[in-house]
Design an enzyme around this catalytic site. Sequence first.
Site, short mmCIF file in Angstrom:
data_model
loop_
_atom_site.label_atom_id
_atom_site.label_comp_id
_atom_site.label_asym_id
_atom_site.label_seq_id
_atom_site.Cartn_x
_atom_site.Cartn_y
_atom_site.Cartn_z
N GLY A 11 2.83 -27.41 -12.67
CA GLY A 11 1.54 -28.00 -13.06
C GLY A 11 1.50 -28.32 -14.55
N ALA A 12 2.61 -28.92 -15.03
CA ALA A 12 2.74 -29.13 -16.49
C ALA A 12 2.18 -30.47 -16.95
CB ALA A 12 4.21 -29.03 -16.88
N SER A 13 1.79 -31.34 -16.03
CA SER A 13 1.46 -32.71 -16.43
C SER A 13 0.12 -32.83 -17.15
CB SER A 13 1.44 -33.62 -15.19
OG SER A 13 0.44 -33.18 -14.28
N ARG A 14 -0.73 -31.82 -16.99
CA ARG A 14 -2.10 -31.93 -17.56
C ARG A 14 -2.60 -30.52 -17.91
NH1 ARG A 14 -5.38 -32.92 -13.30
NH2 ARG A 14 -3.86 -33.16 -11.64
N ASN A 90 1.79 -22.02 -12.83
CA ASN A 90 0.47 -22.47 -13.29
C ASN A 90 -0.21 -23.44 -12.35
OD1 ASN A 90 -1.59 -23.39 -15.45
ND2 ASN A 90 -0.43 -25.25 -15.02
N SER A 150 -6.94 -16.43 -12.48
CA SER A 150 -8.27 -16.91 -12.88
C SER A 150 -9.22 -15.72 -12.92
CB SER A 150 -8.80 -17.92 -11.86
OG SER A 150 -10.15 -18.22 -12.11
N TYR A 163 -10.88 -20.69 -3.15
CA TYR A 163 -10.24 -20.60 -4.48
C TYR A 163 -10.20 -19.14 -4.93
CZ TYR A 163 -9.37 -21.55 -9.45
OH TYR A 163 -8.82 -21.58 -10.72
N LYS A 167 -6.86 -16.81 -5.63
CA LYS A 167 -6.55 -16.24 -6.94
C LYS A 167 -6.48 -14.72 -6.89
CE LYS A 167 -5.95 -20.00 -9.34
NZ LYS A 167 -4.68 -20.29 -10.01
N ILE A 196 -12.17 -23.14 -18.71
CA ILE A 196 -11.31 -23.87 -19.65
C ILE A 196 -11.55 -25.37 -19.46
CG2 ILE A 196 -8.92 -24.18 -20.43
CD1 ILE A 196 -9.77 -21.22 -20.50
P1 NAP Z 1 -5.71 -29.43 -13.93
O1 NAP Z 1 -6.04 -29.96 -15.26
O2 NAP Z 1 -6.35 -29.96 -12.72
O3 NAP Z 1 -4.11 -29.49 -13.76
C1 NAP Z 1 -3.52 -29.03 -12.59
C2 NAP Z 1 -2.01 -29.15 -12.70
O4 NAP Z 1 -1.43 -28.72 -11.48
C3 NAP Z 1 -1.58 -30.59 -12.92
O5 NAP Z 1 -0.45 -30.59 -13.76
C4 NAP Z 1 -1.20 -31.05 -11.52
O6 NAP Z 1 -0.19 -32.02 -11.62
C5 NAP Z 1 -0.63 -29.77 -10.93
N1 NAP Z 1 -0.71 -29.73 -9.49
C6 NAP Z 1 -1.81 -29.88 -8.70
N2 NAP Z 1 -1.47 -29.77 -7.41
C7 NAP Z 1 -0.12 -29.54 -7.38
C8 NAP Z 1 0.81 -29.36 -6.34
N3 NAP Z 1 0.45 -29.38 -5.06
N4 NAP Z 1 2.12 -29.16 -6.67
C9 NAP Z 1 2.50 -29.15 -7.96
N5 NAP Z 1 1.66 -29.32 -8.99
C10 NAP Z 1 0.37 -29.52 -8.70
O7 NAP Z 1 -5.97 -27.84 -13.86
P2 NAP Z 1 -5.98 -26.72 -15.01
O8 NAP Z 1 -7.38 -26.45 -15.31
O9 NAP Z 1 -5.03 -27.04 -16.07
O10 NAP Z 1 -5.46 -25.49 -14.13
C11 NAP Z 1 -4.17 -24.95 -14.26
C12 NAP Z 1 -4.17 -23.58 -13.60
O11 NAP Z 1 -5.11 -22.74 -14.27
C13 NAP Z 1 -4.60 -23.61 -12.14
O12 NAP Z 1 -3.83 -22.69 -11.41
C14 NAP Z 1 -6.05 -23.17 -12.19
O13 NAP Z 1 -6.45 -22.56 -10.99
C15 NAP Z 1 -6.00 -22.18 -13.33
N6 NAP Z 1 -7.31 -21.96 -13.94
C16 NAP Z 1 -8.01 -22.98 -14.51
C17 NAP Z 1 -9.26 -22.71 -15.07
C18 NAP Z 1 -10.10 -23.77 -15.71
O14 NAP Z 1 -11.26 -23.45 -16.06
N7 NAP Z 1 -9.63 -24.98 -15.92
C19 NAP Z 1 -9.76 -21.42 -15.06
C20 NAP Z 1 -9.02 -20.41 -14.47
C21 NAP Z 1 -7.78 -20.69 -13.93
P3 NAP Z 1 -0.15 -33.40 -10.80
O15 NAP Z 1 -1.56 -33.73 -10.39
O16 NAP Z 1 0.44 -34.35 -11.79
O17 NAP Z 1 0.75 -33.08 -9.66
#
Ligand code: NAP
Length: 259
Positions: A11-14, A90, A150, A163, A167, A196
Amino acid sequence: MDDKPVAVITGASRGIGRSIAIYLASEGYDIAAIARSVDSEGMQILAKEVLQKGAEFFPVGLDISCTNCQDEVVKNILGRYGRIDLLVNNAGIAPPQRDDFLGMTEDSYDRVMNINLKGPVFFAQKVAKEMIWLRQHSLKFRPVIIFITSVSSVLSSNRRAEYCISKAGLSMAATIFADGLADEDIRVFEIRPGIIQTDMTMKLKDHYDEIIKEGFVPQKRWGSPEDIGKAVASIARGDWDYSSGAVFEISGGLNIRKL
Ligand code: NAP
């Protein structure tokens, strides 16, 4: 084996994964960046940023929920670098639709569990087996696995039950891996982000703006992907060498219980 350490980030793209990749490139790691597509704009931007830090960039396409595709990916990364020093699990998604837990569908449950829990657990299992072998053949090699879970592992949101359940399961997976790999000197950590600012939370920006303003988050601000990237960099530097199994909650104080 080349002297340069290698980090694999799913999940490194964003968002959070992107920030982790950039911090790790600054720490001297070459980066194998996993996302579903290697051609996305996000991957192209990340490639430039990682290369600017003097690190190698290896984009890898994988839907993490495809457990049958994972062996090939691990083989390709090892074929290129001969080592994996750090895995950051991630990748994750929010449920496509928020619904009360009584309305949660099996399709949504399966999708979220496959991406957030089953996929990361079996990917970590495959990488861990390789790390054990590498560790046994070089005592200089000190691998680390990080699970990005999370605050939802422990906070209930009944409009996205699947979700939270995924987690909570991933938090236990981190503990199981830490326990099972301690003998091998492979250290395992859990990072629990709070709210985040990423694509994942932007759909509910107004809601989160409001509750943050009202003091739901004691530090009264959004978390940034950099807050998480810095924590991963600190683990990667070896600052937490004697803390396998530790849980780092990075949430602006959401863990503080008040009376
Ligand atoms: P995000 O901006 O939506 O990014 C998600 C990343 O996961 C993207 O790089 C996406 O890449 C990749 N991804 C999605 N589905 C995938 C799949 N089936 N296989 C491989 N890669 C996949 O989310 P984020 O907020 O950065 O979240 C990253 C992690 O942190 C997640 O596990 C999330 O649950 C956790 N988290 C986030 C928050 C928050 O508030 N944002 C809080 C707690 C925990 P592509 O779409 O390019 O494939």
